[in-house]
Design an enzyme around this catalytic site. Structure first.
Site, PDB file in Angstrom:
ATOM      1  N   CYS A 284       1.764  -1.876  16.011  1.00 43.21           N
ATOM      2  CA  CYS A 284       1.687  -1.639  14.559  1.00 43.21           C
ATOM      3  C   CYS A 284       1.107  -2.858  13.848  1.00 43.21           C
ATOM      4  CB  CYS A 284       3.085  -1.324  14.022  1.00 43.21           C
ATOM      5  SG  CYS A 284       3.129  -1.090  12.244  1.00 43.21           S
TER       6      CYS A 284
ATOM      7  N   GLU B 226      10.569  -1.524   7.088  1.00 44.21           N
ATOM      8  CA  GLU B 226      11.614  -0.773   7.793  1.00 44.21           C
ATOM      9  C   GLU B 226      12.703  -0.445   6.754  1.00 44.21           C
ATOM     10  OE1 GLU B 226      12.573   0.765  10.619  1.00 44.21           O
ATOM     11  OE2 GLU B 226      14.453   0.979   9.537  1.00 44.21           O
TER      12      GLU B 226
ATOM     13  N   CYS C 159       3.342   8.739   0.999  1.00 44.55           N
ATOM     14  CA  CYS C 159       3.884   7.835   2.004  1.00 44.55           C
ATOM     15  C   CYS C 159       4.075   6.475   1.340  1.00 44.55           C
ATOM     16  CB  CYS C 159       2.899   7.746   3.172  1.00 44.55           C
ATOM     17  SG  CYS C 159       3.395   6.548   4.413  1.00 44.55           S
TER      18      CYS C 159
ATOM     19  N   ASN D  47      -3.131   5.158  16.667  1.00 50.47           N
ATOM     20  CA  ASN D  47      -4.272   4.795  15.832  1.00 50.47           C
ATOM     21  C   ASN D  47      -4.675   3.397  16.252  1.00 50.47           C
ATOM     22  OD1 ASN D  47      -4.336   7.147  14.141  1.00 50.47           O
ATOM     23  ND2 ASN D  47      -2.415   6.410  13.267  1.00 50.47           N
TER      24      ASN D  47
ATOM     25  N   CYS E  17       6.686  -6.367   7.418  1.00 50.28           N
ATOM     26  CA  CYS E  17       7.778  -5.780   8.184  1.00 50.28           C
ATOM     27  C   CYS E  17       8.224  -6.784   9.231  1.00 50.28           C
ATOM     28  CB  CYS E  17       7.304  -4.493   8.872  1.00 50.28           C
ATOM     29  SG  CYS E  17       8.627  -3.616   9.739  1.00 50.28           S
TER      30      CYS E  17
ATOM     31  N   CYS F 220       6.815  -4.149  15.983  1.00 48.73           N
ATOM     32  CA  CYS F 220       6.484  -3.164  17.019  1.00 48.73           C
ATOM     33  C   CYS F 220       5.087  -3.495  17.547  1.00 48.73           C
ATOM     34  CB  CYS F 220       6.545  -1.744  16.455  1.00 48.73           C
ATOM     35  SG  CYS F 220       8.209  -1.319  15.894  1.00 48.73           S
TER      36      CYS F 220
ATOM     37  N   LEU G 254      11.055   6.504  18.264  1.00 55.60           N
ATOM     38  CA  LEU G 254      11.617   6.318  19.606  1.00 55.60           C
ATOM     39  C   LEU G 254      10.624   5.605  20.527  1.00 55.60           C
ATOM     40  CD1 LEU G 254      14.353   7.175  20.850  1.00 55.60           C
ATOM     41  CD2 LEU G 254      13.126   9.042  21.940  1.00 55.60           C
TER      42      LEU G 254
ATOM     43  N   SER H 128      12.082   7.147   7.850  1.00 57.36           N
ATOM     44  CA  SER H 128      11.706   6.874   9.240  1.00 57.36           C
ATOM     45  C   SER H 128      12.182   5.483   9.625  1.00 57.36           C
ATOM     46  CB  SER H 128      10.184   6.973   9.360  1.00 57.36           C
ATOM     47  OG  SER H 128       9.759   6.635  10.653  1.00 57.36           O
TER      48      SER H 128
ATOM     49  N   CYS I 267      -1.042   5.905  10.132  1.00 57.75           N
ATOM     50  CA  CYS I 267       0.209   5.258  10.551  1.00 57.75           C
ATOM     51  C   CYS I 267      -0.076   3.935  11.244  1.00 57.75           C
ATOM     52  CB  CYS I 267       0.948   6.118  11.567  1.00 57.75           C
ATOM     53  SG  CYS I 267       1.484   7.660  10.923  1.00 57.75           S
TER      54      CYS I 267
ATOM     55  N   GLU J  22       0.831  -1.191   0.000  1.00 61.05           N
ATOM     56  CA  GLU J  22       0.000   0.000   0.000  1.00 61.05           C
ATOM     57  C   GLU J  22       0.872   1.250   0.000  1.00 61.05           C
ATOM     58  OE1 GLU J  22      -4.065  -1.487   2.086  1.00 61.05           O
ATOM     59  OE2 GLU J  22      -2.522  -0.783   3.446  1.00 61.05           O
TER      60      GLU J  22
END
Ligand code: SAH
Length: 361
Positions: free
Chosen positions: A120, A163, A106, A293, A113, A117, A218, A194, A336, A93
């Site tokens: 996410c 990533e 974006c 989110n 990934c 995290c 972070l 990022s 995000c 996407e």
């Protein structure tokens, strides 16, 4: 999938070398590069300034792969999400976010990934494969074409799926392709990379001639908590990450952005804010707060605006520049951490069902 090499993944010197090997003058490389990256053509036929024989020969030797748009969704706030199919059928996407105040694309760097995290959704998918340089740069071509922005100014953030520093070579090559004056000529100042902080790759990035803006995910102010939220912290810890940032060659008048996902009553307390101030001491940085989110399967809550504002105020009272990211495109799951391709076979059926239920299908 054909076995022909993808010319859209070649940078200009590589196209020139390929032409010389086929017995053609090198100057045609620029023309071909322009056709692919500036005009967005998807095959050799329209390249009217090359002879017919040359076009035929090129078509036999190479492909020009372009991600195919299979679904476009537009949010009530104008954010537009494209679901793209790659040559091997995998899906990714890419998102267009208007008026932030700039226009922003974006884009993704991997299918899925590996970073996992805790908050996410893309992380929940796991990693399928890296994108090629052509697939990374190709998302920009496709967005620009679909949104009629081939001649417009826009920013790029590498904040989609994946990533970027876990797919270093392809990502940096894509940036060189996007930056080339014969293509879209996008200045690295308009590109933000990022990362969770894959340290060896971050050290390498510090030596690159084409250097994008840097954003660090972070999200936490203690090693213990970051170990849990951003698992790569167990390998490359917070302290080392911040030491690397302190040494990072930040250009004049520029700063590293520290992204901080806010999780209700977990990392959003006044003590966290004060610790963050101390950690960032001596780093040319600014903080971007991302109120979570929320999504099914993500075991955290979004804090109230009051908590977010209290956190932001402590930072700014201590002289840290802070902004709060407005989440865009939540109604189409383009915000995000929400990028995921639901139809992936890699997902267990239970997860697919949960996603469908969440969408009210
Ligand atoms: N892998 C890179 C880029 C992808 S994500 C990175 O981690 O930096 C871009 C940003 O969105 C990251 O800061 C990421 O932590 C954040 N993010 C992920 N899930 C989120 C969620 N559910 N809500 C808000 N931000 C999220």
């Amino acid at each position: 999938m054909t076995a022909r090499p993808d010319l859209a993944s070649f940078d200009l010197p590589e196209i020139e070398q390929a032409l010389v090997r086929l017995g053609h003058p090198r100057f045609h490389g620029r023309q071909i590069f322009q056709w692919i990256h500036k005009r967005g053509v998807t095959n050799f036929a329209p390249m009217s300034d090359l002879s017919r024989e040359m076009r035929e020969q090129l078509a036999e030797a190479f492909d020009i792969r372009t991600p195919e748009v299979i679904r476009t969704e537009r949010s009530s706030d104008g954010t537009t999400k494209l679901l793209l199919r790659l040559a091997d059928g995998k899906q990714i996407e890419s998102v267009f976010i208007p008026d932030t105040p700039s226009q922003t694309f974006c884009i993704s760097t991997q299918v899925g990934c590996a970073m996992k995290c805790a908050f996410c959704l893309t992380g929940k998918m796991g990693i399928d494969r890296d994108l090629t340089a052509g697939e990374i740069a190709g998302q920009v071509r496709v967005l620009a074409r679909e949104l009629h922005m081939l001649d417009a100014r826009f920013n790029i953030v590498l904040m989609g799926m994946g990533e970027p520093l876990h797919n270093y070579d392809a990502t940096m090559k894509a940036l060189r392709i996007l930056n080339d004056e014969h293509g879209l000529a996008i200045s690295p100042r308009r590109i933000t990379l990022s990362t969770v902080g894959v340290l060896p790759a971050l050290e390498r990035l510090a030596t690159e001639p084409v250097m994008p803006n840097l954003a660090i995910s972070l999200h936490s102010t203690t090693e213990e908590q970051r170990d849990m939220l951003v698992p790569i912290n167990r390998k490359y810890g917070l302290k080392e990450l911040l030491d690397t940032c302190r040494r990072f060659p930040v250009k004049r008048r520029e700063r590293i952005t520290f992204e901080y996902v806010m999780l209700n009553e977990l990392n959003d307390t006044p003590e966290d804010a004060r610790r963050l101030v101390r950690l960032l001491h001596g780093i040319r940085g600014k903080v971007n707060l991302l109120p979570l989110n929320e999504a099914a399967g993500i075991p955290f809550d979004r804090p109230s605006d009051e908590r977010v504002n209290r956190f932001a105020r402590i930072l700014s009272d201590h002289g840290v520049t802070v902004s709060v990211r407005k989440s865009r495109g939540r109604d189409i799951r383009a915000a995000c951490g929400q990028l995921i391709t639901e139809t992936q076979k890699t997902q267990p059926p239970g997860r697919r069902l949960a996603m469908l239920m969440e969408q009210g299908v």
